[in-house]
Design a protein around this motif. Structure first.
Motif, PDB file in Angstrom:
ATOM      1  N   LEU A  14      39.843  41.440  33.309  1.00 23.39           N
ATOM      2  CA  LEU A  14      40.033  40.069  33.796  1.00 23.39           C
ATOM      3  C   LEU A  14      39.112  39.130  33.019  1.00 23.39           C
ATOM      4  CD1 LEU A  14      41.381  41.722  36.014  1.00 23.39           C
ATOM      5  CD2 LEU A  14      40.259  40.287  37.711  1.00 23.39           C
ATOM      6  N   ILE A  15      39.693  38.074  32.558  1.00 20.52           N
ATOM      7  CA  ILE A  15      38.920  37.109  31.774  1.00 20.52           C
ATOM      8  C   ILE A  15      39.076  35.725  32.412  1.00 20.52           C
ATOM      9  CG2 ILE A  15      40.820  36.782  30.115  1.00 20.52           C
ATOM     10  CD1 ILE A  15      38.712  36.597  27.904  1.00 20.52           C
ATOM     11  N   SER A  16      37.982  35.012  32.468  1.00 19.99           N
ATOM     12  CA  SER A  16      38.033  33.675  33.053  1.00 19.99           C
ATOM     13  C   SER A  16      37.033  32.777  32.339  1.00 19.99           C
ATOM     14  CB  SER A  16      37.705  33.753  34.544  1.00 19.99           C
ATOM     15  OG  SER A  16      37.739  32.457  35.102  1.00 19.99           O
ATOM     16  N   HIS A  17      37.500  31.614  31.920  1.00 20.16           N
ATOM     17  CA  HIS A  17      36.647  30.652  31.216  1.00 20.16           C
ATOM     18  C   HIS A  17      35.841  31.311  30.089  1.00 20.16           C
ATOM     19  CE1 HIS A  17      37.394  28.751  35.182  1.00 20.16           C
ATOM     20  NE2 HIS A  17      37.681  27.728  34.378  1.00 20.16           N
ATOM     21  N   GLY A  18      36.490  32.206  29.359  1.00 23.01           N
ATOM     22  CA  GLY A  18      35.857  32.804  28.183  1.00 23.01           C
ATOM     23  C   GLY A  18      34.915  33.943  28.467  1.00 23.01           C
ATOM     24  N   ILE A  26      34.367  37.898  30.495  1.00 21.69           N
ATOM     25  CA  ILE A  26      34.973  39.029  31.213  1.00 21.69           C
ATOM     26  C   ILE A  26      34.395  39.028  32.626  1.00 21.69           C
ATOM     27  CG2 ILE A  26      35.247  41.545  31.298  1.00 21.69           C
ATOM     28  CD1 ILE A  26      36.582  40.484  28.831  1.00 21.69           C
ATOM     29  N   VAL A  27      35.288  38.881  33.589  1.00 25.81           N
ATOM     30  CA  VAL A  27      34.797  38.834  34.975  1.00 25.81           C
ATOM     31  C   VAL A  27      35.190  40.085  35.759  1.00 25.81           C
ATOM     32  CG1 VAL A  27      34.684  36.316  35.117  1.00 25.81           C
ATOM     33  CG2 VAL A  27      36.827  37.477  35.675  1.00 25.81           C
ATOM     34  N   GLY A  28      36.017  40.908  35.162  1.00 23.14           N
ATOM     35  CA  GLY A  28      36.400  42.145  35.841  1.00 23.14           C
ATOM     36  C   GLY A  28      36.930  43.148  34.841  1.00 23.14           C
ATOM     37  N   ASP A  29      36.641  44.420  35.052  1.00 22.65           N
ATOM     38  CA  ASP A  29      37.118  45.473  34.165  1.00 22.65           C
ATOM     39  C   ASP A  29      37.193  46.743  35.002  1.00 22.65           C
ATOM     40  OD1 ASP A  29      37.714  47.237  32.180  1.00 22.65           O
ATOM     41  OD2 ASP A  29      35.993  46.752  30.895  1.00 22.65           O
ATOM     42  N   VAL A  30      38.405  47.190  35.294  1.00 23.94           N
ATOM     43  CA  VAL A  30      38.534  48.301  36.240  1.00 23.94           C
ATOM     44  C   VAL A  30      39.721  49.194  35.852  1.00 23.94           C
ATOM     45  CG1 VAL A  30      40.033  47.028  37.849  1.00 23.94           C
ATOM     46  CG2 VAL A  30      38.558  48.836  38.717  1.00 23.94           C
ATOM     47  N   TYR A  31      39.554  50.498  36.102  1.00 26.18           N
ATOM     48  CA  TYR A  31      40.670  51.423  35.915  1.00 26.18           C
ATOM     49  C   TYR A  31      41.507  51.424  37.182  1.00 26.18           C
ATOM     50  CZ  TYR A  31      38.859  53.013  31.477  1.00 26.18           C
ATOM     51  OH  TYR A  31      38.462  53.037  30.178  1.00 26.18           O
ATOM     52  N   THR A  32      42.810  51.444  37.025  1.00 25.56           N
ATOM     53  CA  THR A  32      43.674  51.369  38.220  1.00 25.56           C
ATOM     54  C   THR A  32      43.528  52.615  39.086  1.00 25.56           C
ATOM     55  OG1 THR A  32      45.485  52.146  36.809  1.00 25.56           O
ATOM     56  CG2 THR A  32      45.403  49.798  37.257  1.00 25.56           C
ATOM     57  N   SER A  33      43.142  53.726  38.460  1.00 24.89           N
ATOM     58  CA  SER A  33      42.933  54.947  39.251  1.00 24.89           C
ATOM     59  C   SER A  33      41.779  54.729  40.246  1.00 24.89           C
ATOM     60  CB  SER A  33      42.630  56.132  38.339  1.00 24.89           C
ATOM     61  OG  SER A  33      41.537  55.833  37.497  1.00 24.89           O
ATOM     62  N   ARG A  34      40.791  53.986  39.826  1.00 28.78           N
ATOM     63  CA  ARG A  34      39.661  53.718  40.723  1.00 28.78           C
ATOM     64  C   ARG A  34      40.102  52.836  41.888  1.00 28.78           C
ATOM     65  NH1 ARG A  34      34.699  50.183  39.060  1.00 28.78           N
ATOM     66  NH2 ARG A  34      35.029  49.137  41.045  1.00 28.78           N
TER      67      ARG A  34
END
Lengths: 243, 244
Positions: free
Chosen positions: B195-199, B201-209
């Protein structure tokens, strides 16, 4: 080498049919206009007939549309082909050179087609014109007496051949420069200027060199300017700055 | 692996990317999400070295240049093909410049999408153009396939078919980085969400988690972006009250 040939092939595939189609139309137009003029003025000499038939104007239009078709490939009008060009195994500079070479070959083809057409019109004239206007050297002399015919086939006038070579060289470079500039969001003004200059000096009477050296230098200057601009732009890109 | 460290990019005075750091190993399908102007396209163009930037982007430890750029392909809604050239012409051209171009995959996908081989691409519909753009990116033989809003203009059936096909054809070496706003559509398709917002990275997650935690991708995104569920009802309420 195959990579470079594939780029030339790309430009060839996207333009050749159009160029040939345009050429067929232009040749047909020239033949119709010439035969019409011959029918209306059967007593005119071939030099005046060429002038009256407006064949030189058709050639000018042919040249302009030819140039228009050649500048389109590689331009970013409806898609961003720059994204593809910058991911190729050859540099964008090499793409530019390939396009310039291809465009030069096309202009040589245009000139050859016009020479053959003009020669054909002259032969047609020898078959249809009254016998008193003809001699064994009618066609040969026409290429000396008619400014238009002499300009496309200067025979032994070496200077004119040199100018023609420079015109083809500079047109090839300038028409390749246009899409290069377009991909950087700029308008290739030098392409327009060079086209106007080449058209302006192309048809001149035998032995007339008044403005020709100046025009030649101008043409070369524009061509060199294009190359200079291209190198500068490409350096910026090579260093990582672009778009 | 593509490794991005401290990536910064400005347009004039405006910072589009503010020190982005990200690692993209081989074999992942990554969804890149964010609002318009968040920096998704800019990030992709920096990876491709189309834009000047500060920071570092490496591919297997080396800077991305013409020597290794063939390992990255790019499908964009802006389109990068040649309009006057046919699909067959593109195939021949790509084969010369991308040695690992997959002819078999190209023909299969052209057949699947029922695209004509010998018509100029400019005569295609917008949806067909998007499909062809994606086909080229998938067949280039790249390990990293960047897709920037590739299906803008395609209908939902078309997109769903495409996701299924994509899952079926990708090899374990291939990584897809897909920038899109169609979050729910790709939720089952991606393995990781960035997830990126205003330049930033605000989120980074594996869907399995997320699955392990019993969350959906959409709920995770809403949580990350501090989405206020009552925003619409409050706005409507204020508007209605105002009118009265």
């Amino acid at each position: 080498m195959k990579k470079h040939l594939s780029v030339i092939g790309l430009f060839c595939r996207t333009t050749l049919y159009r160029l040939l189609g345009l050429s067929v139309l232009a040749i047909v137009a020239e033949v119709i206009l010439f035969t019409q003029a011959l029918k209306n003025n059967p007593d005119l000499g071939i030099e005046l007939l060429i002038e009256n038939s407006r064949v030189p104007f058709v050639f000018a239009a042919w040249f302009l549309l030819f140039t228009f078709i050649l500048v389109l490939p590689g331009c970013d009008f409806k898609s961003r082909s720059v994204y593809t060009f910058r991911r190729l195994r050859i540099s964008e500079r090499a793409v530019f050179v390939c396009q310039a070479i291809y465009n030069m070959a096309c202009y040589i083809m245009l000139l050859c087609m016009q020479i053959v057409t003009a020669y054909g019109l002259c032969v047609l004239y020898t078959h249809l014109a009254p016998a008193e206007l003809l001699s064994g050297h009618t066609v040969f002399l026409a290429f000396y007496r008619s400014d238009f015919l002499h300009s496309i086939l200067p025979l032994q006038e070496g200077m004119r051949w040199g100018l023609m070579a420079i015109a083809i060289l500079s047109m090839g470079i300038c028409t390749a420069n246009f899409p290069f500039m377009n991909r950087r969001g700029s308008f290739g003004m030098t392409t327009v200027a060079n086209t106007v200059i080449v058209m302006g000096f192309y048809v001149r009477e035998l032995g007339y060199f008044g403005l020709l050296p100046l025009v030649t230098f101008l043409t070369m200057g524009i061509a060199l300017f294009n190359v200079f601009t291209w190198e500068e732009e490409d350096e910026v890109y090579e260093n990582g700055a672009a778009i | 692996m593509i490794k991005i460290q401290g990536l910064r990019k400005s347009y004039g005075g405006k910072q589009a990317l503010k020190g982005v750091s990200l690692e993209l190993p081989r074999g992942e399908i990554v969804g890149l999400f964010g609002e318009n102007g968040a920096g998704k396209s800019t990030l992709m163009k920096c990876i491709l070295d189309f834009l000047p930037y500060t920071g570092s982007i490496t591919l297997d430890g080396e800077k991305i240049t013409r020597k290794n750029i063939a390992q990255i392909s790019f499908a964009t809604s802006e389109h990068s093909f040649f309009g006057n050239l046919s699909a067959a012409g593109h195939r021949d051209f790509y084969k010369e410049h991308f040695p690992d171009f997959s002819d078999k995959r190209f023909l299969s996908l052209m057949d699947f999408f029922e695209l004509p081989m010998n018509k100029p691409i400019k005569s295609f519909s917008t949806g067909q153009k998007n499909q062809f753009e994606v086909i080229l990116a998938l067949c280039q033989g790249a390990d990293y396939i960047l897709m920037d809003e590739p299906f803008a203009g395609n209908d939902i059936f078309n997109r769903e078919d495409f996701y299924k096909v994509l899952l079926g054809i990708l090899t374990e070496r291939e990584t897809v980085i897909l920038s899109t706003h169609l979050i729910e559509e790709v939720a089952d398709f991606i393995g990781r969400a960035v997830l990126i917002s205003h330049g930033e990275i605000v989120g980074d997650v594996y869907t399995s988690r997320l699955e392990d935690e019993g969350k959906t991708l959409m709920s995770y995104i809403k949580e990350t972006y501090h989405y206020r569920a009552d925003r619409v009802s409050r706005a409507l309420g204020e508007l209605n009250n105002g009118e009265v």
